[in-house]
Design a protein around this motif. Structure first.
Motif, mmCIF file in Angstrom:
data_model
loop_
_atom_site.group_PDB
_atom_site.id
_atom_site.type_symbol
_atom_site.label_atom_id
_atom_site.label_comp_id
_atom_site.label_asym_id
_atom_site.label_seq_id
_atom_site.Cartn_x
_atom_site.Cartn_y
_atom_site.Cartn_z
ATOM 1 N N GLY A 39 49.289 89.884 -43.475
ATOM 2 C CA GLY A 39 49.713 89.035 -42.371
ATOM 3 C C GLY A 39 50.094 89.836 -41.145
ATOM 4 N N LEU A 40 50.694 91.025 -41.360
ATOM 5 C CA LEU A 40 51.076 91.873 -40.233
ATOM 6 C C LEU A 40 49.840 92.420 -39.518
ATOM 7 C CD1 LEU A 40 54.050 93.905 -41.799
ATOM 8 C CD2 LEU A 40 54.148 91.896 -40.326
ATOM 9 N N PHE A 41 48.806 92.783 -40.281
ATOM 10 C CA PHE A 41 47.568 93.287 -39.677
ATOM 11 C C PHE A 41 46.959 92.244 -38.741
ATOM 12 C CE2 PHE A 41 46.496 96.498 -43.281
ATOM 13 C CZ PHE A 41 47.440 97.364 -42.759
ATOM 14 N N VAL A 42 46.973 90.996 -39.183
ATOM 15 C CA VAL A 42 46.412 89.917 -38.356
ATOM 16 C C VAL A 42 47.282 89.681 -37.125
ATOM 17 C CG1 VAL A 42 45.822 87.473 -38.296
ATOM 18 C CG2 VAL A 42 45.286 88.815 -40.333
ATOM 19 N N ASP A 43 48.600 89.695 -37.305
ATOM 20 C CA ASP A 43 49.513 89.463 -36.180
ATOM 21 C C ASP A 43 49.378 90.547 -35.115
ATOM 22 O OD1 ASP A 43 50.516 87.141 -37.218
ATOM 23 O OD2 ASP A 43 52.277 88.061 -38.138
ATOM 24 N N PHE A 44 49.188 91.768 -35.535
ATOM 25 C CA PHE A 44 49.025 92.863 -34.585
ATOM 26 C C PHE A 44 47.669 92.814 -33.874
ATOM 27 C CE2 PHE A 44 52.372 95.294 -36.985
ATOM 28 C CZ PHE A 44 53.227 95.454 -35.912
ATOM 29 N N GLY A 45 46.743 92.006 -34.411
ATOM 30 C CA GLY A 45 45.420 91.898 -33.814
ATOM 31 C C GLY A 45 44.467 92.998 -34.216
ATOM 32 N N TRP A 46 44.818 93.759 -35.258
ATOM 33 C CA TRP A 46 43.959 94.849 -35.696
ATOM 34 C C TRP A 46 42.704 94.335 -36.398
ATOM 35 C CZ3 TRP A 46 48.511 98.058 -38.185
ATOM 36 C CH2 TRP A 46 49.297 98.566 -37.154
ATOM 37 N N PHE A 47 42.837 93.231 -37.157
ATOM 38 C CA PHE A 47 41.707 92.664 -37.888
ATOM 39 C C PHE A 47 41.703 91.154 -37.720
ATOM 40 C CE2 PHE A 47 43.006 96.489 -40.245
ATOM 41 C CZ PHE A 47 41.827 97.221 -40.181
ATOM 42 N N SER A 48 40.528 90.568 -37.825
ATOM 43 C CA SER A 48 40.416 89.109 -37.793
ATOM 44 C C SER A 48 40.858 88.549 -39.142
ATOM 45 C CB SER A 48 38.970 88.702 -37.520
ATOM 46 O OG SER A 48 38.151 89.030 -38.629
ATOM 47 N N PRO A 49 41.194 87.256 -39.220
ATOM 48 C CA PRO A 49 41.577 86.660 -40.516
ATOM 49 C C PRO A 49 40.481 86.815 -41.566
ATOM 50 C CG PRO A 49 42.122 85.181 -38.714
ATOM 51 C CD PRO A 49 41.329 86.293 -38.111
ATOM 52 N N GLU A 50 39.205 86.659 -41.148
ATOM 53 C CA GLU A 50 38.100 86.769 -42.105
ATOM 54 C C GLU A 50 37.986 88.196 -42.666
ATOM 55 O OE1 GLU A 50 37.285 83.419 -39.290
ATOM 56 O OE2 GLU A 50 37.902 85.509 -39.093
ATOM 57 N N ALA A 51 38.110 89.191 -41.789
ATOM 58 C CA ALA A 51 38.028 90.585 -42.247
ATOM 59 C C ALA A 51 39.190 90.919 -43.178
ATOM 60 C CB ALA A 51 38.029 91.529 -41.043
ATOM 61 N N THR A 52 40.367 90.405 -42.871
ATOM 62 C CA THR A 52 41.532 90.651 -43.723
ATOM 63 C C THR A 52 41.363 89.980 -45.078
ATOM 64 O OG1 THR A 52 42.879 90.672 -41.713
ATOM 65 C CG2 THR A 52 44.041 90.589 -43.800
#
Length: 270
Positions: free
Chosen positions: A180-193
Motif C-alpha cells: 500500500g505504501l508503494f502505491v501511495d508514494f506513486g512508485w508502482f501502479s496498483p496493477e503492478a503491485t
C-alpha cells in the motif's frame, strides 16, 4: 492425536473463531504517515492473536502438537479462498491476458534475492546456510530443490527452512503493510503491485491484495486476477529458474564472497 480427531478439539476451534471475529470487528485501521497511509488489515490482527495464544505460557490455549496437526485445515481454508478469488478475477481476464509477457518477465526479479540477501547473510556470519537462505524466495519449489541436491540434514536445508518459516510467520504482516505504501508514494501502479504480491505465498498474496482492494475497490477484479495469475506463473517458473539459474549463480557468488572474506581475514592476521 489423529488428524480426524482434530475436528473434535473444541478449544482450538473456539479460540480461532474468537480471534477471527475480534479481528473482523476491529476492521481496517488507517495510520497516516505524511502523504501516505499505512493500512493494518484484520488478517494481521488474527495472526498476532493466534501467535499470542500459542506463545503466552500462563494461558497457552494452543499446544505445539495442535499447531502442527492443524496444517490440513489451513489447506482446506485456502481452497475456499482460491475458489472465491477465481470467481472474482473473471471480469478482468482481458486486461490480464494483455499483460501475460510482463507476468513472466517479472520473475527474473527473483534473482535479486541472491545479490541482496547473500552478502548480508555472509556478513552476519552464515556459512553454507547462506546458500539456502538467499538463492530464491524460499517457497515450496525451493525447498524441494535444496532437499534433492543437498539433503534434508544439510546446512543449505537449514537455511532454506529458516527462511520459509520466517516468511510464513512474518510475510503476511510485511505484505499487509508495504504494498500500500508503494502505491501511495506513486512508485508502482496498483496493477503492478498486485503482480508483485502474487510472487509470494498464498497467505502473503492475500494480505497484500486485501490492502490494494481496500484502496482501489473499483479495481477488485483486475487486481485479484493479476495477483492470482502472477502467483500461478511464479510457482511454475520458480522451480526451473531456481534450479538452472539461481542456484548455480548463488554457488559461484558464495565461493567468490567467502574467498574474498578469507583473504581479508588472512591479511588482517598478518
Amino acid at each position: 492425536m489423529e488428524p480426524t480427531e482434530l475436528w473434535k478439539d473444541w478449544k482450538l476451534h473456539i479460540a480461532m473463531f474468537v480471534c477471527a471475529v475480534v479481528a473482523q470487528k476491529i476492521g481496517i485501521i488507517n495510520i497516516p504517515i505524511g502523504p501516505v497511509s499505512l493500512m493494518l488489515m484484520p488478517l494481521i490482527y488474527a495472526m498476532v492473536f493466534g501467535l499470542a495464544l500459542y506463545l503466552i505460557k500462563p494461558i497457552k490455549f494452543i499446544s505445539t502438537k495442535q499447531s502442527e496437526e492443524s496444517s490440513p485445515l489451513l489447506m482446506l481454508a485456502v481452497m475456499f479462498l482460491c475458489v472465491k478469488m477465481g470467481v472474482t478475477m473473471i471480469p478482468g481476464l482481458a486486461s490480464i491476458m494483455s499483460a501475460s509477457a510482463i507476468l513472466v518477465i517479472q520473475n527474473i526479479g527473483n534473482l535479486g534475492t541472491i545479490f541482496l540477501a547473500l552478502p548480508v547473510a555472509i556478513l552476519l556470519g552464515c556459512k553454507r546456510e547462506a546458500v539456502g537462505l538467499s538463492f530464491a524466495l524460499s517457497r515450496e519449489p525451493g525447498i524441494a530443490i535444496i532437499t534433492d541436491k543437498y539433503g534434508a540434514k544439510s546446512k543449505e536445508f537449514q537455511g532454506v527452512m529458516a527462511c520459509y518459516i520466517v516468511g510464513t510467520i512474518f510475510g503476511p504482516v510485511f505484505f499487509g503493510m508495504i504494498p500500500g505504501l508503494f502505491v501511495d508514494f506513486g512508485w508502482f501502479s496498483p496493477e503492478a503491485t498486485a503482480m508483485a504480491v502474487g510472487c509470494g505465498s498464498t497467505a502473503m498474496m492475500t494480505s497484500g491484495l486485501t490492502v490494494l482492494i481496500a484502496k482501489f475497490p473499483e479495481l477488485e477484479s483486475q487486481l485479484t486476477g493479476f495477483a492470482m495469475i502472477s502467483n500461478v506463473i511464479s510457482g511454475l517458473l520458480a522451480f526451473y529458474l531456481s534450479l538452472f539459474l539461481a542456484l548455480p549463480i548463488t554457488e559461484k557468488c558464495y565461493a567468490l564472497l567467502t574467498r574474498r572474506k578469507a583473504v581479508k581475514a588472512e591479511k588482517g592476521e598478518k
